[in-house]
Design a protein around this motif. Sequence first.
Motif, PDB file in Angstrom:
ATOM      1  N   SER A 252       0.943  -1.203   0.019  1.00 53.40           N
ATOM      2  CA  SER A 252       0.057   0.072   0.066  1.00 53.40           C
ATOM      3  C   SER A 252       0.814   1.287  -0.105  1.00 53.40           C
ATOM      4  O   SER A 252       2.076   1.189   0.622  1.00 53.40           O
ATOM      5  CB  SER A 252      -1.044  -0.036   1.035  1.00 53.40           C
ATOM      6  OG  SER A 252      -1.830  -1.177   1.180  1.00 53.40           O
ATOM      7  N   THR A 253       0.454   2.265  -0.754  1.00 52.27           N
ATOM      8  CA  THR A 253       1.118   3.525  -0.911  1.00 52.27           C
ATOM      9  C   THR A 253       0.567   4.573  -0.865  1.00 52.27           C
ATOM     10  O   THR A 253      -0.918   4.567  -0.761  1.00 52.27           O
ATOM     11  CB  THR A 253       2.071   3.608  -2.168  1.00 52.27           C
ATOM     12  OG1 THR A 253       1.095   3.658  -3.138  1.00 52.27           O
ATOM     13  CG2 THR A 253       3.106   2.357  -2.340  1.00 52.27           C
ATOM     14  N   LEU A 254       1.006   5.750  -0.341  1.00 49.19           N
ATOM     15  CA  LEU A 254       0.401   7.041  -0.547  1.00 49.19           C
ATOM     16  C   LEU A 254       1.316   8.256  -1.302  1.00 49.19           C
ATOM     17  O   LEU A 254       2.328   8.321  -0.782  1.00 49.19           O
ATOM     18  CB  LEU A 254      -0.144   7.551   1.154  1.00 49.19           C
ATOM     19  CG  LEU A 254      -0.632   8.906   1.085  1.00 49.19           C
ATOM     20  CD1 LEU A 254      -1.843   8.897   2.042  1.00 49.19           C
ATOM     21  CD2 LEU A 254       0.208   9.857   1.538  1.00 49.19           C
ATOM     22  N   VAL A 255       0.692   9.034  -1.931  1.00 52.46           N
ATOM     23  CA  VAL A 255       1.456   9.837  -2.769  1.00 52.46           C
ATOM     24  C   VAL A 255       0.963  11.272  -2.024  1.00 52.46           C
ATOM     25  O   VAL A 255      -0.086  11.687  -2.167  1.00 52.46           O
ATOM     26  CB  VAL A 255       1.313   9.860  -4.314  1.00 52.46           C
ATOM     27  CG1 VAL A 255       1.836  11.164  -4.785  1.00 52.46           C
ATOM     28  CG2 VAL A 255       1.914   8.580  -4.668  1.00 52.46           C
ATOM     29  N   ASP A 256       1.908  12.304  -1.843  1.00 51.21           N
ATOM     30  CA  ASP A 256       1.451  13.616  -1.444  1.00 51.21           C
ATOM     31  C   ASP A 256       2.073  14.565  -2.251  1.00 51.21           C
ATOM     32  O   ASP A 256       3.459  14.850  -2.190  1.00 51.21           O
ATOM     33  CB  ASP A 256       2.053  13.735  -0.008  1.00 51.21           C
ATOM     34  CG  ASP A 256       1.435  15.203   0.518  1.00 51.21           C
ATOM     35  OD1 ASP A 256       1.040  16.117  -0.259  1.00 51.21           O
ATOM     36  OD2 ASP A 256       1.423  15.428   1.981  1.00 51.21           O
ATOM     37  N   ARG A 257       1.426  15.202  -3.322  1.00 44.58           N
ATOM     38  CA  ARG A 257       1.838  15.965  -4.244  1.00 44.58           C
ATOM     39  C   ARG A 257       0.840  16.477  -5.297  1.00 44.58           C
ATOM     40  O   ARG A 257      -0.131  15.884  -5.386  1.00 44.58           O
ATOM     41  CB  ARG A 257       2.707  15.437  -5.272  1.00 44.58           C
ATOM     42  CG  ARG A 257       3.843  16.283  -6.015  1.00 44.58           C
ATOM     43  CD  ARG A 257       4.819  15.607  -6.992  1.00 44.58           C
ATOM     44  NE  ARG A 257       5.845  16.578  -7.240  1.00 44.58           N
ATOM     45  CZ  ARG A 257       6.774  16.196  -7.957  1.00 44.58           C
ATOM     46  NH1 ARG A 257       6.882  15.093  -8.590  1.00 44.58           N
ATOM     47  NH2 ARG A 257       7.757  17.189  -8.327  1.00 44.58           N
ATOM     48  N   ILE A 258       0.863  17.793  -5.139  1.00 47.63           N
ATOM     49  CA  ILE A 258      -0.134  18.709  -5.985  1.00 47.63           C
ATOM     50  C   ILE A 258       0.093  18.745  -7.272  1.00 47.63           C
ATOM     51  O   ILE A 258       1.357  19.267  -7.842  1.00 47.63           O
ATOM     52  CB  ILE A 258      -0.473  20.146  -5.360  1.00 47.63           C
ATOM     53  CG1 ILE A 258      -0.593  19.872  -3.985  1.00 47.63           C
ATOM     54  CG2 ILE A 258      -1.428  20.882  -6.286  1.00 47.63           C
ATOM     55  CD1 ILE A 258      -0.653  21.280  -3.288  1.00 47.63           C
ATOM     56  N   VAL A 259      -0.469  18.154  -8.273  1.00 53.58           N
ATOM     57  CA  VAL A 259      -0.568  18.098  -9.661  1.00 53.58           C
ATOM     58  C   VAL A 259      -1.910  18.619 -10.213  1.00 53.58           C
ATOM     59  O   VAL A 259      -2.875  18.534 -10.082  1.00 53.58           O
ATOM     60  CB  VAL A 259      -0.454  16.773 -10.225  1.00 53.58           C
ATOM     61  CG1 VAL A 259      -0.100  16.775 -11.773  1.00 53.58           C
ATOM     62  CG2 VAL A 259       0.579  16.046  -9.686  1.00 53.58           C
TER      63      VAL A 259
END
Length: 208
Positions: A6-13
Amino acid sequence: RVTFRSTLVDRIVTKPGPGDDPLLVIAEPYHLLAIEGDDSLEERLPLRASGLNVAYTDDLDSYRTRKVRVLNGSHHVMVFLGLMSGKGNVKECMDDATVSAFLERVILGEVIPTIDGADGELRAYAETTFDRFRNPHLDHRLSAIALNSCAKVQVRLLPTIKDVVAAGGDPTRTAILDNFSWGNCDKPDRLGALVLALRRRRAKHSGP
């Protein structure tokens, strides 16, 4: 042997603007990839060694809660007030003294205390988030944030509201609830019912 993490990405695109190449992807410098597992994963997949900001963790939920309540929650703290104030994107909200002050009051005063973790680290994350919102190269449209707000609010705001009330907070003095006064989550371009009622009341008692 293959494992699925399981992963989580924190970035505004954000999507390209009218004058940009439509194939462009516009992303901010900040990034975080949280992966469920321990540091031994780096030996097989050297993401940190390549310069990426990666966190291997056995508590992915804490990263998710922080991101959803602070970053995504911030979007829905500002979106209705921003739309009603004539703002077009997130940066315009942050440049407005009233909207940004309201956002900081809610996030620092009401949201952060509901999240488990070191207070200093959570506040630092919140301040970093506010700085990210001021990025002049990101045109993060409020109209896009407002889409499907009824579903988003249940994830981004309601858990915080429940925790505030459970901790003995007074709902009548909880600023985060003001979000439901600014706008109609089904039709975010229209004023919320409480704002309309207030205007009618003022008009009735002000006279000609």
